[in-house]
Write a protein that holds these residues in place. Structure first.
Motif, PDB file in Angstrom:
ATOM      1  N   ARG A   3       0.829  -1.201   0.000  1.00  0.00           N
ATOM      2  CA  ARG A   3       0.000   0.000   0.000  1.00  0.00           C
ATOM      3  C   ARG A   3       0.865   1.253   0.000  1.00  0.00           C
ATOM      4  NH1 ARG A   3      -4.142  -1.091   4.868  1.00  0.00           N
ATOM      5  NH2 ARG A   3      -2.186  -1.725   5.850  1.00  0.00           N
ATOM      6  N   THR A  38       1.682   4.440   1.613  1.00  0.00           N
ATOM      7  CA  THR A  38       1.425   4.990   2.951  1.00  0.00           C
ATOM      8  C   THR A  38       2.278   6.217   3.279  1.00  0.00           C
ATOM      9  OG1 THR A  38       3.054   3.488   3.895  1.00  0.00           O
ATOM     10  CG2 THR A  38       0.772   2.717   3.904  1.00  0.00           C
ATOM     11  N   ALA A  88      -3.448   5.259   3.500  1.00  0.00           N
ATOM     12  CA  ALA A  88      -3.101   3.929   2.984  1.00  0.00           C
ATOM     13  C   ALA A  88      -3.936   3.741   1.733  1.00  0.00           C
ATOM     14  CB  ALA A  88      -3.396   2.840   4.001  1.00  0.00           C
ATOM     15  N   THR A 122      -4.321   0.887  -1.498  1.00  0.00           N
ATOM     16  CA  THR A 122      -3.844  -0.356  -2.127  1.00  0.00           C
ATOM     17  C   THR A 122      -3.451  -0.074  -3.583  1.00  0.00           C
ATOM     18  OG1 THR A 122      -6.078  -0.919  -2.829  1.00  0.00           O
ATOM     19  CG2 THR A 122      -5.329  -1.862  -0.732  1.00  0.00           C
ATOM     20  N   SER A 133      -7.784   0.489   2.910  1.00  0.00           N
ATOM     21  CA  SER A 133      -7.372   1.841   2.542  1.00  0.00           C
ATOM     22  C   SER A 133      -8.232   2.776   3.388  1.00  0.00           C
ATOM     23  CB  SER A 133      -7.621   2.119   1.054  1.00  0.00           C
ATOM     24  OG  SER A 133      -6.873   1.234   0.240  1.00  0.00           O
TER      25      SER A 133
END
Ligand SMILES: *Cc1c(COP(=O)(O)O)cnc(C)c1O
Length: 386
Positions: A40, A42, A71, A73, A140
């Motif tokens: 992800r 971040t 976050a 994906t 997310s």
């Protein structure tokens, strides 16, 4: 470079591998939920590897660390159009400086959940059903999250769900016939852990109906495996509400994941949040609800955006929501029309809002208008007329 295909948004398509195309990710990695979650986006550096950020975004990302973590994906990130700073996908998951703006109308717990928790993690607001917050993690993080106070692990509160106490409360409260698992996102649990929770709930005889609210099928459709669906199937009747806001979110991967769930007998609903610059437009909404029906998902609720702190740039007027419903009702399939609701600020629960189709109503008759604006009269039965 990653270029998004042109409209129409009504098409189902895959955007993979998109931004990851130069990284030679194997198909088995890409199709693994574990890989998606581990990779992800971040941090600011990861984000800037792919996108030229605006000043508002860059400042927003730097601030997000102490309110609601960022976050995203890879699957979902690939839906972002790099050419469009106002991309409707980007607005949902990339933090902006406006999130730090103070607005006296906004709250940290806009739906008054904390004051309706008989046991930590269990919200019992309505007579016959409960909301069970089983985790504080999502695949997310939506920037308008109504539970940002507890979700993602960096906010002002922590979620301390007391599972044993919650199960014992449910056993004692025989009036509860409906349990909604949310959080956070319950589909992030392993199959075994989720199976254990569902088995325990199913051991309680008066619980008739169990549902899961999840954005996992949208953020990481790779998590919807045949093994997961076989496990879920043991716990029927089990329903699932997904959360989509924009037609581009319904990719071929998402469509396949939803088909797998539906084929295992899981009835599917969708909840959307009305968001400025994302879906505050009848054309976009119409594409979304049509695609949902094609995925066997019934649009359930359209929410007026909660008065969550830092959401002013994403909120629309209530009139916009009513207008959208008015442009759907009668103009398209009845199944495609969600119920527009406001979750009452402070904790009154969901209140339906509808366009006004009743022009006059008295003991004698009701005067109504249809979707085209033509008026009609329905006489009340002679028996009830004075
Ligand atoms: C939304 C919600 C429910 C479920 O409401 P439905 O209208 O039945 O979908 C239950 N409890 C709480 C606290 C909720 O916010």
């Amino acid at each position: 470079m990653h270029h998004l295909p042109p409209l129409p948004e009504k098409e189902f398509r895959s955007y993979a591998p998109g931004y990851w195309s130069s990284k030679n990710v194997s198909a088995s990695d890409w199709n693994s939920a574990t890989w998606q979650l581990k990779n992800r986006i971040t941090t600011l550096a990861q984000l800037e590897e792919h996108l030229a950020l605006t000043e508002e975004e860059r400042a927003g990302v730097l601030l997000s660390g102490n309110k609601l973590a960022m976050a995203i994906t890879p699957h979902y990130f690939n839906l972002i159009d790099p050419e469009d700073p106002n991309c409707p996908i980007r607005r949902q998951v990339v933090p902006r400086i406006e999130e730090s703006w103070e607005d006296p109308d906004e709250m940290s717990d806009p739906c008054g959940e904390d004051s309706h928790m008989p046991v930590p993690g269990l919200v019992h607001r309505y007579p016959d059903r409960v909301l069970f917050l089983v985790t504080d993690r999502c695949a997310s993080y939506c920037r308008y999250c109504t539970r940002s106070r507890v979700v993602s692990g960096v906010g002002e509160q922590e979620l301390h769900t007391e599972f044993e106490a919650a199960f014992r409360y449910l056993e004692r409260h025989t009036e509860v016939r409906d349990v909604l698992l949310s959080g956070g996102d319950a589909l992030l649990f392993s199959d075994a852990k989720l199976d254990a929770i569902l088995t325990r709930l199913r051991s309680i005889k008066h619980i008739e109906f169990v549902r899961i609210g999840s954005r996992v099928p949208i953020f990481v459709p790779q998590r919807i495996t045949p093994e997961l669906c076989k496990m879920l199937q043991k716990h029927h009747p089990l329903w699932l509400s997904i959360h989509t806001n924009h037609p581009r979110e319904l990719t071929t991967e998402v469509r396949d994941a939803l088909a797998l769930l539906a084929n295992h007998g899981v009835p599917l609903g969708n909840q959307s949040v009305l968001l400025r610059g994302v879906n505050d437009n009848a054309e976009v909404m119409k594409s979304l609800v049509h695609k949902l029906l094609m995925c066997r998902v019934r649009p359930y609720y359209l929410y007026q955006c909660d008065l969550i702190q830092g959401s002013s740039h994403l909120r629309t007027s209530v009139a916009d929501g009513i207008d959208i419903i008015e442009q759907l009702r009668g103009h398209t399939t009845g199944y495609a029309v969600p119920q527009f609701v406001i979750d009452a600020p402070g904790g009154g629960g969901k209140v339906p809002l509808n366009p006004d189709y009743v022009l006059v109503r008295d003991e004698q008759r009701v005067v109504i208008r249809n979707y085209e604006g033509k008026t009609f009269e329905y006489p009340e039965p002679a028996l009830v007329r004075r």
